[in-house]
Scaffold this active site. Structure first.
Site, PDB file in Angstrom:
ATOM      1  N   ASP A  10       0.886  -1.157   0.000  1.00 43.21           N
ATOM      2  CA  ASP A  10       0.000   0.000   0.000  1.00 43.21           C
ATOM      3  C   ASP A  10       0.936   1.223   0.000  1.00 43.21           C
ATOM      4  OD1 ASP A  10      -2.130   1.827   0.696  1.00 43.21           O
ATOM      5  OD2 ASP A  10      -1.455   1.672   2.773  1.00 43.21           O
ATOM      6  N   ASP A  18       0.200   5.200   0.930  1.00 39.31           N
ATOM      7  CA  ASP A  18       0.157   6.151   2.038  1.00 39.31           C
ATOM      8  C   ASP A  18       0.115   5.413   3.371  1.00 39.31           C
ATOM      9  OD1 ASP A  18       0.000   9.169   2.300  1.00 39.31           O
ATOM     10  OD2 ASP A  18      -1.542   8.552   3.711  1.00 39.31           O
TER      11      ASP A  18
END
Ligand code: PLP
Ligand code: CA
Length: 304
Positions: free
Chosen positions: A27, A29
């Site tokens: 992922d 952020d």
């Protein structure tokens, strides 16, 4: 399937886990960066994994940028070896879905931003152009396009009543598809502030239309299918690393991947433990297999 462990792991165990995988899905952020600040050590981790022969992918629910703009961001933050083909955003995957799966014959009404619009254009999916000199009268002054066959809702800082009204009018037609880029409720900003996420806008459209959107981004498996169709990935050989239990970790569980929570983002070890201790079986899919403080711990794993 054994129950998910929520095991806090360190160097030798991290090494053992990584040695058992071919693919690492990050992922963005909260894992790789926080807004415009890189997570210390992340560029080295990506390079190290690639040197070990791993395939590395970046999976973000952030639909605000087109793929090419993510490449620029990776470079700006000190990454030297990230390719556009390795980046899968909810905007890119939404466009891929409309073109390749729905095979849409018609236009998309977009509530979103430049990232979504650019990816749809690049994919050759026609969209309703925004009327720039829109009248300021009543709802009747805004024309509806008879060719609309899908409504796509993403993050839109210019979301307003008229957009909501148009979307729910289009959705009265039960043949009109209803897609959401991602279900994220909110995102952390600097200084303790938060911003509403796409999920909050989708919820408004769902209420107004009495319909449910199909989610493209995490935790939906479509993003994994999108990567797998291009790179032929085996879920059992893949590790998902994320910071949000309700999207990233559930995504991994939904797709049959081993999952790792990193504590540099939104979710905490206490929340993960809370899901593990819960009696509700549905919450077990929010429990990560493994937990690390930061992905920088991968560096130590290869040094020892
Ligand atoms: N959508 C928006 C608008 C965001 O600002 C963010 C995070 O900054 C996200 C989604 C979540 O991105 P990710 O999936 O990389 O955590
Ligand atoms: Ca995240």
């Amino acid at each position: 399937v054994s129950s998910r462990g929520c095991h806090k792991i360190r160097s030798s165990q991290i090494r053992e886990l990584l040695d058992s995988k071919l693919n690492v899905l990050f992922d963005c952020d909260g894992v790789i960066w926080n807004g415009e600040t890189v997570v210390a050590g992340a560029p080295e981790v990506v390079t190290l994994l690639k040197q070990q022969g791993k395939k590395v992918f970046f999976i973000t629910n952030n639909c605000t940028r087109p793929r090419a703009s993510y490449v620029t961001k990776f470079i700006r933050l000190g990454f030297t070896d990230v390719a556009e083909e390795e980046i899968f955003s909810s905007a890119y995957c939404s466009a891929a879905y409309l073109r390749d799966v729905a095979k849409l014959q018609g236009k998309v009404y977009v509530i979103g931003c430049q990232g979504v619009v650019k990816e749809l254009r690049d994919a050759g999916v026609p969209i309703v152009e925004e009327d720039t000199d829109a009248p300021t009268g009543t709802i009747y002054d805004y024309p509806l396009d008879p060719d609309v066959k899908a409504v796509l809702v993403g993050y839109d800082e210019k979301f307003d009543f008229i957009k909501l009204a148009k979307a729910c009018c289009y959705l009265q037609n039960t043949e009109c598809l209803f897609l959401a880029t991602d279900p994220d409720p909110w995102h952390p900003l600097r200084g303790g502030r938060i911003t509403p996420g796409s999920g909050s806008l989708t919820a408004a459209v769902e209420t107004a239309s009495s319909r449910k959107a199909m989610v493209i981004g995490k935790p939906s498996c479509f993003m994994f299918e999108c990567i797998a169709s291009q790179f032929n990935l085996d879920p059992g050989q893949s590790l998902m690393v994320g910071d949000r239990l309700e999207t990233d970790i559930l995504f991994g569980a939904n797709c049959g991947l081993d999952t790792m929570l990193t504590l540099t983002g939104v979710s905490t070890l206490e929340e993960a433990q809370g899901y593990k201790d819960s009696d509700d079986p549905e919450r077990k899919d929010f429990v990560p297999d493994y937990v690390v403080e930061t992905i920088a711990d991968f560096i130590l794993a290869y040094e020892e």
